[in-house]
Design a protein around this motif. Structure first.
Motif, PDB file in Angstrom:
ATOM      1  N   THR A  11     -20.595  -4.315 -29.312  1.00  0.00           N
ATOM      2  CA  THR A  11     -21.424  -4.579 -28.214  1.00  0.00           C
ATOM      3  C   THR A  11     -20.950  -6.198 -28.177  1.00  0.00           C
ATOM      4  O   THR A  11     -20.730  -6.651 -28.993  1.00  0.00           O
ATOM      5  CB  THR A  11     -22.840  -4.571 -28.610  1.00  0.00           C
ATOM      6  N   PRO A  12     -21.253  -6.644 -26.949  1.00  0.00           N
ATOM      7  CA  PRO A  12     -21.243  -8.178 -26.993  1.00  0.00           C
ATOM      8  C   PRO A  12     -22.124  -8.699 -27.578  1.00  0.00           C
ATOM      9  O   PRO A  12     -23.205  -8.230 -27.604  1.00  0.00           O
ATOM     10  CB  PRO A  12     -21.318  -8.350 -25.116  1.00  0.00           C
ATOM     11  N   ASP A  18     -22.112 -10.828 -20.168  1.00  0.00           N
ATOM     12  CA  ASP A  18     -21.740  -9.311 -20.188  1.00  0.00           C
ATOM     13  C   ASP A  18     -21.905  -9.058 -18.501  1.00  0.00           C
ATOM     14  O   ASP A  18     -22.876  -8.642 -18.131  1.00  0.00           O
ATOM     15  CB  ASP A  18     -22.680  -8.706 -21.072  1.00  0.00           C
ATOM     16  N   GLY A  42     -21.338  -2.125 -23.986  1.00  0.00           N
ATOM     17  CA  GLY A  42     -20.304  -2.065 -25.054  1.00  0.00           C
ATOM     18  C   GLY A  42     -19.501  -0.770 -24.891  1.00  0.00           C
ATOM     19  O   GLY A  42     -19.480   0.021 -23.886  1.00  0.00           O
ATOM     20  N   SER A  70     -12.342  -4.021 -31.726  1.00  0.00           N
ATOM     21  CA  SER A  70     -13.136  -5.104 -31.473  1.00  0.00           C
ATOM     22  C   SER A  70     -12.633  -6.180 -31.385  1.00  0.00           C
ATOM     23  O   SER A  70     -11.551  -6.562 -31.922  1.00  0.00           O
ATOM     24  CB  SER A  70     -14.504  -5.112 -32.157  1.00  0.00           C
ATOM     25  N   GLU A  75     -17.556 -10.032 -29.923  1.00  0.00           N
ATOM     26  CA  GLU A  75     -18.146  -8.811 -30.027  1.00  0.00           C
ATOM     27  C   GLU A  75     -18.665  -8.424 -31.345  1.00  0.00           C
ATOM     28  O   GLU A  75     -18.048  -8.927 -32.432  1.00  0.00           O
ATOM     29  CB  GLU A  75     -17.182  -7.369 -29.614  1.00  0.00           C
TER      30      GLU A  75
END
Lengths: 99, 99
Positions: A11-12, A18, A42, A70, A75
């Motif tokens: 995930t960011p 985003d 994500g 990643s 991230e």
């Protein structure tokens, strides 16, 4: 050898822009959906690892997540164990490296 | 009102081609990683829903997942409840619709 099924959720990081999340939020009005906020988009990668034990399997996933799946600058990731199944049959060298 | 944090995991259905998964598998050799297979790359969307109760919140996420976040022809999704927090303070109409 045992087969382990893992998921890596990427995930960011908080504070990182985003654009996909913004796009989802922008589409909510068209669908007439209210009350949804803080959307973050994500990736989810599911994979199978054959290893002698759970610790060895997780180490492989950890390396993969950090080096390939990643971008550590922007991230964050976490790793989920989804399941495991013994699979010595057909492994050819079933007695080698057995935990 | 309560705030619920959900994750929607969207993955390619079994049998559907997954070029990103193939690309990850193709990179494993360069990293010297062995024993990894069946890589599937999907999306993970995390979002917050304000709703009167958990059932109402999940219904919103269900609709969002089916209509906006996934392509039902080629993708499957599942929904995870990550957490919840009461947030009547600052809601303005805290006594309305309280579960």
């Amino acid at each position: 050898m045992t087969s382990y099924r893992f998921a890596v959720n990427v995930t960011p990081k908080p504070g990182i822009l985003d654009p996909q999340g913004r796009a989802v939020e922008g589409s909510l009005g068209h669908l007439g959906i209210e009350g949804v906020s803080a959307v973050r988009v994500g990736r989810r990668v599911e994979l199978t690892v054959d290893a002698s034990d759970r610790v060895a399997a997780r180490a492989v996933v950890e390396r993969l997540a950090a080096e390939l799946l990643s971008n550590p600058l922007i991230e964050a990731y976490d790793i989920e164990l989804l399941g495991e199944a013994s699979s010595t049959v057909g492994a050819g060298t079933g007695t080698v490296g057995e935990a």
